[in-house]
Enzyme design. Structure first.
Site, PDB file in Angstrom:
ATOM      1  N   LEU A 239      17.600 -33.929 -57.147  1.00  0.00           N
ATOM      2  CA  LEU A 239      16.389 -33.313 -56.612  1.00  0.00           C
ATOM      3  C   LEU A 239      15.132 -34.164 -56.822  1.00  0.00           C
ATOM      4  CD1 LEU A 239      17.073 -29.604 -57.615  1.00  0.00           C
ATOM      5  CD2 LEU A 239      17.463 -30.729 -55.404  1.00  0.00           C
ATOM      6  N   CYS A 240      15.328 -35.422 -57.140  1.00  0.00           N
ATOM      7  CA  CYS A 240      14.216 -36.336 -57.376  1.00  0.00           C
ATOM      8  C   CYS A 240      13.683 -36.881 -56.041  1.00  0.00           C
ATOM      9  CB  CYS A 240      14.704 -37.472 -58.260  1.00  0.00           C
ATOM     10  SG  CYS A 240      13.395 -38.424 -59.001  1.00  0.00           S
ATOM     11  N   HIS A 241      12.370 -36.923 -55.915  1.00  0.00           N
ATOM     12  CA  HIS A 241      11.759 -37.462 -54.695  1.00  0.00           C
ATOM     13  C   HIS A 241      11.873 -38.988 -54.658  1.00  0.00           C
ATOM     14  CE1 HIS A 241       9.669 -33.583 -55.037  1.00  0.00           C
ATOM     15  NE2 HIS A 241       9.587 -33.641 -53.728  1.00  0.00           N
TER      16      HIS A 241
ATOM     17  N   MET B  40      11.303 -39.839 -64.262  1.00  0.00           N
ATOM     18  CA  MET B  40      12.728 -40.002 -63.991  1.00  0.00           C
ATOM     19  C   MET B  40      13.066 -41.459 -63.691  1.00  0.00           C
ATOM     20  SD  MET B  40      13.796 -37.101 -64.715  1.00  0.00           S
ATOM     21  CE  MET B  40      15.491 -37.519 -64.445  1.00  0.00           C
ATOM     22  N   GLU B  41      12.162 -42.184 -63.058  1.00  0.00           N
ATOM     23  CA  GLU B  41      12.406 -43.605 -62.776  1.00  0.00           C
ATOM     24  C   GLU B  41      12.459 -44.410 -64.066  1.00  0.00           C
ATOM     25  OE1 GLU B  41      11.411 -41.703 -59.045  1.00  0.00           O
ATOM     26  OE2 GLU B  41      10.519 -41.537 -61.038  1.00  0.00           O
TER      27      GLU B  41
ATOM     28  N   ASP C 130      28.686 -52.340 -70.546  1.00  0.00           N
ATOM     29  CA  ASP C 130      29.637 -53.000 -69.655  1.00  0.00           C
ATOM     30  C   ASP C 130      29.832 -54.473 -70.023  1.00  0.00           C
ATOM     31  OD1 ASP C 130      31.357 -53.204 -67.306  1.00  0.00           O
ATOM     32  OD2 ASP C 130      29.717 -54.358 -66.421  1.00  0.00           O
TER      33      ASP C 130
END
Length: 165
Positions: free
Chosen positions: A79-81, A115-116, A130
């Site tokens: 739901l992130c723009h 969020m970014e 990794d």
């Protein structure tokens, strides 16, 4: 507040998920900084310090991955723009407690970049794992958190100090 003094959920309407409409919000300058830690067992730390990792330098790869991750957040967080990332800096350093990942992301948009920044540090930490997993599968990613944010309606935020045990 909604009926009965319960908070109104911004990402749900009539019980269904939705993306919050930010159409009417002004684009303002915003910044967020996040961190993550990668705990390294002895054998993984030794491989990193010796520079003998066959895949290359995990810290450089993680930095690039974090930068890319900051720009792909809307593809990963449902739901992130999608917003224009106008600046990003990702630092990946070996410290006594492990590998510290620090990201600062900037935008001018109608919604924030927390969020970014969080995606940037998480993706960078996953790339450290990794790159070093051949040395040890016991590597742990921990301490993912927002350190600071500025701009927007909710104002500024600053987390307390801390690092992993």
């Amino acid at each position: 507040m909604g009926a009965g003094n319960t908070p109104e959920l911004t990402h749900f309407r009539d019980g269904l998920p939705r993306m919050v409409d930010v159409t009417g919000k002004a684009a303002t300058s915003r910044e967020a900084t996040a961190e993550a830690w990668v705990r390294l067992p002895g054998e993984a730390r030794a491989a990193l310090e010796a520079g003998t990792n066959p895949k290359g330098d995990p810290l450089v790869v993680a930095r690039l991955a974090g930068l890319a991750g900051s720009k792909r957040t809307a593809d990963l967080v449902t739901l992130c723009h999608p917003i224009p990332v106008t600046g990003a800096d990702v630092q990946v350093t070996l410290e006594a407690a492990g590998v510290r990942v620090l990201a600062t992301v900037r935008t001018t948009a109608p919604t924030g970049v927390e969020m970014e920044a969080l995606t940037a540090v998480t993706v960078a930490a996953l790339n450290v794992y990794d790159m070093l997993k051949a040395a040890s599968k016991a590597i742990e990613i921990t301490g993912v958190r927002l350190l600071a944010k500025s701009g927007g309606k909710s104002g500024d935020y600053q987390a307390g100090a801390g690092q992993p045990d």
